[in-house]
Design an enzyme around this catalytic site. Sequence first.
Site, PDB file in Angstrom:
ATOM      1  N   GLU A  70       0.806  -1.223   0.000  1.00  0.00           N
ATOM      2  CA  GLU A  70       0.000   0.000   0.000  1.00  0.00           C
ATOM      3  C   GLU A  70       0.844   1.280   0.000  1.00  0.00           C
ATOM      4  O   GLU A  70       0.902   2.014   0.991  1.00  0.00           O
ATOM      5  CB  GLU A  70      -0.972  -0.003   1.187  1.00  0.00           C
ATOM      6  CG  GLU A  70      -1.972  -1.139   1.141  1.00  0.00           C
ATOM      7  CD  GLU A  70      -3.051  -1.078   2.197  1.00  0.00           C
ATOM      8  OE1 GLU A  70      -4.037  -1.826   2.076  1.00  0.00           O
ATOM      9  OE2 GLU A  70      -2.914  -0.272   3.142  1.00  0.00           O
ATOM     10  N   GLU A 112      -5.862  -8.067   0.113  1.00  0.00           N
ATOM     11  CA  GLU A 112      -6.473  -7.755   1.414  1.00  0.00           C
ATOM     12  C   GLU A 112      -7.932  -7.397   1.190  1.00  0.00           C
ATOM     13  O   GLU A 112      -8.266  -6.636   0.271  1.00  0.00           O
ATOM     14  CB  GLU A 112      -5.798  -6.579   2.132  1.00  0.00           C
ATOM     15  CG  GLU A 112      -4.452  -6.877   2.711  1.00  0.00           C
ATOM     16  CD  GLU A 112      -3.866  -5.682   3.475  1.00  0.00           C
ATOM     17  OE1 GLU A 112      -4.659  -4.832   3.961  1.00  0.00           O
ATOM     18  OE2 GLU A 112      -2.642  -5.594   3.576  1.00  0.00           O
TER      19      GLU A 112
END
Length: 440
Positions: free
Chosen positions: A167, A351
């Site tokens: 991320e 995720e």
Amino acid sequence: MLPKRSDFPDDFVFGAATSAYQIEGHRAGGAGPTHWDSFAATPGNVAHAEDGARACDHYHRWPQDLDLLAGAGFDVYRFSTSWARVMPEGRGAVNAEGLDFYDRLVDGMLERGLKPALTLYHWELPAALADLGGWRNRDSADWFADYTQVVAARLGDRIWSAAPINEPWCVGWMGHFLGLHAPGLRDIRATARAMHHVLLAHGRAIQAMRAAGLGNLGAVCNFEYALPADDTAAAARAAARHDACFNQFFVSALFRGEYPAEALEGLARHLPQGWQDDFTTIQAPLDWLGVNYYTCKRIAPAPGPWPALTERPGPLPKTATGWEICPEGLHHFLTRIARDYTGALPLYITENGMAAPDVLHAGTVTDTDRIAYFRAHLAQSLRAIAEGVPLRGYMAWSLLDNYEWALGYEKRFGLVHVDFETLQRTPKASYHAWAQALKG
């Protein structure tokens, strides 16, 4: 009930994810201090001033945790190595105890039939490198490449997949512009440089892993469905700016060799000199892209300097973190990414999950809301596959309740409940739902 394994393509893989600092217990095993330790030690940054010193004590309890993964029938364990555990100062000396731990962990996965999916960086920058400017410093790309070489040399022969940085939006924007994550800055110049250098470090790490003989290499980006808060043109423009900075910036760099125009409106003058020349490195070829998705946001214009936007609450049901539950956003990104950026490149949902107000009662946690969340997002995954999206796997966040960064230990995302006093693990109803689904 969740969709069954047999509802998906034969080669589709299922897994669960964690990250090093969130579960290991950072004070164990010779790990060095990180900028998250500094951030958490600063009053007001983290709920209850909690840190990852003990976390879930996965450092000592990893066999039990791997047994839980294998017991549910998962194929993949997405885990991360801690830079400060491997190299306590971020450069130079290697901590043999730390590398030995990851050696045992990977062997433990293989012994249980689990595919090791490595992430090299999940936000725990060594404090010594933060002192040198951290991701604002262009040298961070070289530091990260050196660390990558150390890990690849030790673990690379047994890794199923690897990605450099989890991320990058959170690393760059959340930590340097919003100030909500370490290092806790609110500085647009620092943000522009950190975002660019994180991408440069990604490219250097991919090159280092290729040189070490590793394959199945990817990137993991997070996406947030940006919706205008109302029907006005101003709200639409604000949502487009948010989308450019959050959803487009990194994939555009990785797959197009450019930054989106709406992001450059505010960031261009703060980027480092010669940034355009780095795209050759940033665009190091990938074998897959990981998609992290949780929620949508309602974006409205706001007074003040660029990006001049704010968030408004929306009407959908919300998780314990206040995030709207919007499964359609996952379908939106899977189809959009494949259409506009990656083409036939395999995609993985790396995720997806939710925080819920879980209560342990008589040895059980009945988290039916989490089961419903997974069911809805798996349904959108199947929808995307039916439309031709090359989706190859799904990984739930998270295996364990853990240290949820600035939220401390209050917000529980796990399939397995952790009592943070006794560290007792208790599989929740969602864990058992996954185990049942993966049998069929």
